[in-house]
Design a protein around this motif. Structure first.
Motif, PDB file in Angstrom:
ATOM      1  N   ARG A 536       0.802  -1.213   0.000  1.00  0.00           N
ATOM      2  CA  ARG A 536       0.000   0.000   0.000  1.00  0.00           C
ATOM      3  C   ARG A 536       0.841   1.273   0.000  1.00  0.00           C
ATOM      4  NH1 ARG A 536      -4.895  -2.023   1.410  1.00  0.00           N
ATOM      5  NH2 ARG A 536      -5.763   0.053   1.712  1.00  0.00           N
ATOM      6  N   TRP A 564      -1.393   2.254  -3.065  1.00  0.00           N
ATOM      7  CA  TRP A 564      -2.679   1.570  -3.217  1.00  0.00           C
ATOM      8  C   TRP A 564      -3.608   2.418  -4.094  1.00  0.00           C
ATOM      9  CZ3 TRP A 564      -4.191  -3.216  -1.991  1.00  0.00           C
ATOM     10  CH2 TRP A 564      -5.557  -3.498  -1.996  1.00  0.00           C
ATOM     11  N   ASP A 565      -3.653   3.712  -3.825  1.00  0.00           N
ATOM     12  CA  ASP A 565      -4.477   4.622  -4.633  1.00  0.00           C
ATOM     13  C   ASP A 565      -4.024   4.613  -6.081  1.00  0.00           C
ATOM     14  OD1 ASP A 565      -5.824   5.244  -2.437  1.00  0.00           O
ATOM     15  OD2 ASP A 565      -5.016   7.258  -2.164  1.00  0.00           O
ATOM     16  N   LYS A 569      -6.365   3.514  -9.213  1.00  0.00           N
ATOM     17  CA  LYS A 569      -6.680   4.417 -10.323  1.00  0.00           C
ATOM     18  C   LYS A 569      -6.184   3.848 -11.637  1.00  0.00           C
ATOM     19  CE  LYS A 569      -7.083   8.509  -7.707  1.00  0.00           C
ATOM     20  NZ  LYS A 569      -6.202   8.630  -6.559  1.00  0.00           N
TER      21      LYS A 569
ATOM     22  N   HIS B  11      -8.459  12.568  -3.569  1.00  0.00           N
ATOM     23  CA  HIS B  11      -8.113  12.305  -2.176  1.00  0.00           C
ATOM     24  C   HIS B  11      -7.396  13.463  -1.517  1.00  0.00           C
ATOM     25  CE1 HIS B  11      -9.134   7.984  -1.753  1.00  0.00           C
ATOM     26  NE2 HIS B  11      -9.185   8.105  -3.062  1.00  0.00           N
TER      27      HIS B  11
END
Lengths: 666, 213
Positions: A536, A564-565, A569, B11
């Motif tokens: 992550r 992780w993001d 995406k 975010h």
């Protein structure tokens, strides 16, 4: 000419240290000969010894810790055997030797196993997690490592030349004063800790500055991975606590060398002042060790549960609370000194308060696992084993934080069991979890799972068989550091503990086997994606092992769990995008400064221990000259051309793109 | 990082606080160096605080030896203090001269700083030598042990500072006002000023309070 050093320094009459020292010497010479004959020396010198790459230095720290773990472990085995057989007899270790063993065991395990292990992991991982290319002061980093190695070397020299302290791992005066310890043992202890302490301080300054000043773009404080937070807390403790150790040992050395009266019984010296000073360092030290372990568990639990860490902000708050409170409890180490009920009560309550943020952490880990998709890979086993074990250790800690209970348990085997319970169950399990977790990142291949799991179970079970009996022996009144005893009721527990030690040793052997087997099967275990655990944080965003510059571009962080993001995406959106514009990267040059400095520090330390004053001057002048030469360098950086960066990065990107598209297809 | 090239800003404010200050990335070398050196100085001050604490604990443990009021000479301490405070000023002048790349004022400032530092050291050394000659050495009593250690530790720092100062002058002479030399000069200045602050503590706690004992 040679000060106090003469042939009587070598213990010809004691077979154990002589044989052990001889075997180690032969082994070292063998390895050296092999290295020279095979022509590996230039490689070692250029790629490792003079390296200022934080990843390499981290690996060397961990290597040092692992070797010293074997040394400290053999001391432990000897002590357990001694106590198992020394019922109504002298056992096989004479008292003065036994005293050296328990002193060396404590000193080595704390300063040369636990410290280098956690500092090594922090060095290896933190710049990667922060998305930067190196630590704040790369050459200083190398100096710090090599000074730690100097300390370890001096401790081991004491095995065959002279003796080690017989005073316990904190060398309390007046026992450690000149009148009760006239030999060189305490000097070995004090100088090796002074020198390695400087190394630790340097590492602390480096990591604090790295975390506070070198984060990549968008990496706000509340987006830092937990391990970076605990690293920050731990290193803040290092820079504020280690100077206390330096000052305290300096006072002890002044007493011993120049007839000062800080801690003597004569001329107004104050022994209790030593207790206060040493524990004002010593208590934070425990948290210096365990906080990074908490960070490792946070990373591991979240990764292997496939969930973001539960209660991230409360975790940060708990970490910083522990960082602050750990400085306010030192007096619980000597409730029995007669400070009175008020003082004892205050420090008792302060000690128990630490259980609150620690409890917050435990619950957060449990809630992270709750509802997650848990994979019980080896790092996760260590993490779960830690939670169970550490809670027991923590509870017995709350128990001894009650002053009346402490009056009963002070200096008993119960205490020995308690701190092994938290240090092994906390720090060592954390170190092993981190080792298993980040090994693929450091070397590019995973570790064998079967041997890893075997190592965990043997260590876990062996730990309980060894240390639970010590709680009982302590309750039965057995005090610590006994060379022999006459009480029949203690004996069975000592025998069980010795059996436990054997089981623990099997765990260690499994760990070694795991390394051997994994290295042999490294092609099959190769990690091509750089992200073997579905991680992550940013360290998984680069290849394994990472290129020397870590990241071709400084990552741009947009939230917690940065990598992780990115992966999420990348799956949602098309992977097609412009080929990035690569640029030249400047990296710090390798430098032998650290190694040369440590060389002179070793000479100086050895000369100080044996009162060889001319050699002290040689060492001191040499160390200063090294710094001046270093300061005189004209080129301290070299440039990696953009084309080279592009070539290295494209391989990584290709591997990763195929991985992501595969994952997207599922 | 190429992977983020298409990532959005969803975010940016995960906790809906409203205010998001984006971290701009790694700080400049100058800031990193100065910051790291500050952290070192703070840790050095922690070390001094231990010697201060030891002095406070042991100040009355004279073992029938002399008390502070019997051995401290206010005149010497006054000269020492003036020297050190003045040297901080000249060190500041040298720093400014380095910032504007003026060699003459840099060398002048550093030389005066060095001379003042040396005068300080000589006075301190003579004070110590005199005490030892009268039989009041550090092994006479716990009070004297802590006195010699605390004041001597500061003196050692000043000595190291003088060595560093000379190295800095040589570096400017050999390499000019290069960026890395200027960063070191900044650290040296911080070090020298910090010694001043510690001396203020020493002369208040040891000499001023001590004279009343």
């Amino acid at each position: 000419m040679l000060g106090k050093l003469d042939w009587s320094a070598i213990p010809f009459d004691q077979p154990i240290p002589l044989v052990a020292g001889g075997i180690v010497l032969v082994a070292i010479l063998g390895v050296l000969a092999w290295v020279v004959v095979k022509g590996h020396l230039p490689y070692l010198w250029h790629e490792w010894i003079t390296s200022v790459d934080h990843k390499r230095i981290g690996v060397m720290y961990i290597l040092l810790a692992s070797v010293m773990l074997l040394r400290g472990g053999s001391d432990a085995i000897m002590m357990r055997i001694q106590q198992a057989v020394a019922y109504q007899s002298q056992g096989y270790l004479p008292p003065e030797h036994y005293n050296q063993i328990f002193s060396a065991h404590g000193t080595i395990m704390i300063f040369f196993v636990a410290m280098p292990f956690v500092i090594g992991l922090m060095n290896l991982v933190v710049p990667l997690q922060l998305g930067v290319r190196d630590v704040a002061f790369p050459t200083l980093n190398s100096v710090g490592f090599w000074l730690t190695a100097t300390g370890a070397l001096l401790v081991n020299l004491s095995l065959v030349i002279g003796e080690f302290a017989r005073t316990g791992w904190l060398a309390f005066p007046p026992l450690s004063g000149l009148s009760y310890s006239p030999g060189v043992g305490v000097d070995y202890y004090a100088w090796s800790l002074q020198i390695s302490g400087v190394g630790t301080l340097v590492a602390g300054i480096n990591l604090v500055t790295t975390v506070l000043k070198l984060r990549t773009k968008g990496m706000n404080y509340l987006r830092m991975p937990m391990f970076c937070w605990t690293t920050l807390a731990s290193n803040l403790l290092i820079v504020s606590a280690f100077p206390i150790l330096t000052a305290t040992l300096a006072m002890l050395l002044l007493d011993r060398y120049l007839g000062f009266h800080f801690f003597t019984n004569e001329a107004g010296g104050n022994v209790m002042m030593f207790m206060n000073l040493i524990w004002a360092w010593g208590h934070p030290e425990v948290y210096i060790l365990v906080l990074p372990a908490f960070g490792i568990f946070s990373e591991v639990v979240s990764t292997f549960s496939g969930k973001a860490l539960f209660g991230y902000r409360s975790m940060v708050l708990a970490t910083m609370a522990i960082c602050v409170i750990s400085f306010m409890v030192w007096l619980h180490h000597f409730f029995t000194m007669g400070a009175g009920p008020d003082v004892n009560a205050i420090f008792g309550i302060a000690s128990m308060i630490i259980a609150i943020p620690t409890g917050v952490k435990i619950y957060n880990w449990l809630f992270t696992m709750y509802g997650g998709r848990i994979r019980f890979a080896t790092p996760m086993l260590w993490a779960v084993g830690f939670m169970v074990t550490f809670i027991i250790g923590g509870l017995t800690g709350v128990l001894v934080a009650v002053p009346p209970a402490d009056f009963m348990l002070h200096n008993s085997m119960f205490l020995v069991a308690h701190f092994h319970n938290v240090i092994i169950g906390g720090v060592l399990f954390g170190a092993f979890a981190g080792f298993e977790y980040w090994f693929p990142k450091a070397f590019g291949f995973r570790l064998d799972e079967r041997w890893g799991k075997a190592a965990f179970w043997f260590t876990f079970v062996g730990f309980y068989i060894t240390f639970m009996p010590l709680y009982i022996a302590g309750m039965l009144g057995m005090t610590r550091r006994l060379q022999h005893y006459e009480v029949a009721a203690w004996r069975p527990w000592m025998i069980v503990a010795a059996i436990g030690m054997a089981v623990l040793s099997v765990g260690v052997i499994c760990q070694i086997m795991q390394l051997v087997v994994s290295i042999r099967n490294r092609e099959a275990l190769r990690d091509r994606t750089g992200d073997p655990w579905d991680g992550r944080s940013l360290e998984w965003a680069t290849s394994s092992p990472p290129p020397v510059f870590n990241f071709a571009f400084n990552p741009d962080v947009r939230g917690e769990d940065a990598y992780w993001d990115m992966k999420a995406k990348a799956q949602q959106q098309s992977l097609e995008h412009d080929v990035p514009e690569y640029q030249d990267i400047e990296m710090p040059r390798n430098s032998p400064t650290g190694f040369v400095c440590a060389f002179f520090a070793t000479i100086m330390g050895f000369a100080l221990i044996w009162h060889i004053w001319w050699m002290v001057i040689v060492g001191g002048v040499g160390a200063f000259a090294t710094f001046v030469v270093f300061a005189w360098r004209d080129h301290d950086e070299y440039v990696i051309p953009a084309a080279e960066v592009a070539r290295i990065d494209r391989v990584n990107l290709e591997e990763r793109r195929s991985l992501v598209s595969m994952a997207g297809a599922i | 990082m190429s992977m983020t090239a298409t990532a959005g800003h969803a975010h940016a404010d995960p906790h809906h606080i409203g205010v998001v200050i984006e971290h701009p990335g790694p700080a400049s070398k100058r800031i990193v160096t100065a910051y790291g050196f500050w952290v070192f100085l703070l840790s050095d001050i922690v070390m001094f605080s231990c010697f201060f604490a030891a002095y406070a604990v042991l100040v009355h443990q004279t073992a029938d030896g002399p008390k502070g009021s019997e051995i401290f000479e206010q005149r010497n301490v006054a000269i020492e203090t003036v020297c050190l405070l003045l040297s901080s000023f000249t060190c500041g002048m040298a720093s400014i001269a380095a910032d504007v790349r003026n060699r003459f004022w840099f060398y002048l400032g550093m030389t005066v700083t060095c001379v003042l530092g040396l005068i300080f050291l000589v006075i301190e050394f003579r004070e110590f030598a005199d005490l030892v000659a009268r039989g009041y050495g550090p092994s006479r009593s716990a009070f004297l042990s802590s006195f010699f250690s605390l004041v001597g530790c500061h003196g050692l720092h000043v000595s190291a500072g003088v060595l560093w100062l000379l190295t800095m002058m040589a570096q400017v002479f050999a390499k000019g006002f290069r960026a890395d030399v200027l960063r070191r000069m900044m650290c040296f200045a911080l070090f020298w000023h910090a010694l001043d602050i510690i001396w203020v503590g020493v002369f208040s706690v040891v000499y001023l309070l001590g004279s009343a004992v």
